[in-house]
Scaffold this motif. Structure first.
Motif, short mmCIF file in Angstrom:
data_model
loop_
_atom_site.label_atom_id
_atom_site.label_comp_id
_atom_site.label_asym_id
_atom_site.label_seq_id
_atom_site.Cartn_x
_atom_site.Cartn_y
_atom_site.Cartn_z
N ALA A 1 0.83 -1.20 0.00
CA ALA A 1 0.00 0.00 0.00
C ALA A 1 0.87 1.26 0.00
N GLN A 2 1.92 1.26 0.80
CA GLN A 2 2.81 2.42 0.84
C GLN A 2 3.58 2.58 -0.47
N ASP A 3 3.99 1.46 -1.05
CA ASP A 3 4.67 1.53 -2.35
C ASP A 3 3.74 2.03 -3.44
N ALA A 4 2.48 1.64 -3.38
CA ALA A 4 1.50 2.11 -4.37
C ALA A 4 1.32 3.63 -4.25
N MET A 5 1.24 4.12 -3.01
CA MET A 5 1.10 5.56 -2.82
C MET A 5 2.35 6.29 -3.30
N LEU A 6 3.53 5.74 -2.97
CA LEU A 6 4.77 6.35 -3.43
C LEU A 6 4.84 6.37 -4.96
N ALA A 7 4.41 5.30 -5.58
CA ALA A 7 4.39 5.25 -7.05
C ALA A 7 3.49 6.34 -7.61
N LEU A 8 2.34 6.56 -7.00
CA LEU A 8 1.43 7.60 -7.45
C LEU A 8 2.05 8.99 -7.25
N ILE A 9 2.70 9.20 -6.12
CA ILE A 9 3.36 10.49 -5.84
C ILE A 9 4.46 10.74 -6.88
N ILE A 10 5.27 9.73 -7.14
CA ILE A 10 6.34 9.87 -8.12
C ILE A 10 5.76 10.13 -9.51
N LEU A 11 4.71 9.42 -9.87
CA LEU A 11 4.07 9.61 -11.17
C LEU A 11 3.65 11.07 -11.36
N VAL A 12 3.00 11.62 -10.38
CA VAL A 12 2.49 13.00 -10.49
C VAL A 12 3.64 14.00 -10.49
N ILE A 13 4.52 13.92 -9.51
CA ILE A 13 5.57 14.93 -9.39
C ILE A 13 6.60 14.80 -10.50
N ASN A 14 6.93 13.59 -10.89
CA ASN A 14 7.87 13.41 -12.00
C ASN A 14 7.29 13.94 -13.31
N SER A 15 5.98 13.78 -13.48
CA SER A 15 5.33 14.34 -14.68
C SER A 15 5.48 15.86 -14.71
N VAL A 16 5.31 16.49 -13.56
CA VAL A 16 5.49 17.94 -13.48
C VAL A 16 6.94 18.30 -13.80
N LEU A 17 7.89 17.53 -13.29
CA LEU A 17 9.31 17.76 -13.59
C LEU A 17 9.54 17.70 -15.09
N MET A 18 8.99 16.69 -15.73
CA MET A 18 9.20 16.52 -17.17
C MET A 18 8.59 17.68 -17.96
N TYR A 19 7.40 18.12 -17.55
CA TYR A 19 6.79 19.27 -18.22
C TYR A 19 7.57 20.55 -17.95
N ALA A 20 8.15 20.68 -16.78
CA ALA A 20 8.97 21.85 -16.46
C ALA A 20 10.17 21.94 -17.40
N GLY A 21 10.61 20.81 -17.92
CA GLY A 21 11.71 20.78 -18.87
C GLY A 21 11.40 21.51 -20.17
N ARG A 22 10.13 21.85 -20.39
CA ARG A 22 9.77 22.62 -21.58
C ARG A 22 10.12 24.10 -21.42
#
Length: 188
Positions: A85-106
């Motif tokens: 359960a904690q790994d699933a939440m961490l995966a979701l957190i990483i998915l969201v924040i990493n997506s923002v990081l990637m978009y910030a690269g624009r």
């Protein structure tokens, strides 16, 4: 250019000084210098434009990593207290924040996305490795890693300058020799 001191020696002397910078009472991560030092050469070599790109991108990457750790500390157990359960939440957190990081690269200032990931990884290693002037503090880890990553481009520049290169005179090109015709041989 000819080096008076081999680059291997100049770079090794600089690398040795990182022990004094990182081995202080502030518990700074000396290896963070090496990450951005290598990143400088990967991004094109020591120059002010390359350094500036890293100086923008790496702290931003570290900030995104800080956001992941902060968010995980506050909502990491919302799916439950079990490991999955904690790994699933961490995966979701990483998915969201990493997506923002990637978009910030624009954004032009953050367009060196590999630099952001070098800062991203440097932050995790600093925080989870117990480095920083106040162990376990999110912001102390961020300040510590940003300061050390900032030194990498400086070390990359110095590693070339401390070889004390001298200009070598250009050698004139020699004209190609006239090809000699070989006698034709008869096939038997």
């Amino acid at each position: 250019m000819r080096e008076r001191i081999p680059h291997e020696i100049a770079a090794s002397i600089l690398a040795a000084t990182s022990a004094f910078i990182g081995g202080t009472a502030l518990n700074l991560p000396p290896w963070a210098i090496f990450i951005s030092w290598a990143g400088t050469f990967l991004a094109g070599g020591p120059s002010l434009p390359v350094a500036k790109r890293l100086w923008y991108a790496m702290p931003a990457g570290s900030a995104f990593a800080l956001a992941i750790v902060y968010t995980d500390q506050h909502i990491g157990d919302k799916f439950g207290s079990g490991r999955v359960a904690q790994d699933a939440m961490l995966a979701l957190i990483i998915l969201v924040i990493n997506s923002v990081l990637m978009y910030a690269g624009r954004l032009k200032a953050l367009s060196l996305i590999p630099g952001m990931f070098l800062g991203f990884a440097s932050y995790f290693a600093t925080f989870f490795g117990g480095f920083g002037f106040k162990e376990g503090n999110l912001w102390a880890a961020w300040v510590s890693v940003v300061a050390m990553n900032a030194l990498g481009p400086v070390f990359a520049y110095l590693s070339g300058k401390l070889t004390f290169p001298v200009a070598t005179p250009a050698t004139p090109a020699t004209p190609a020799e006239t090809p000699v015709a070989l006698p034709a041989t008869a096939d038997a």
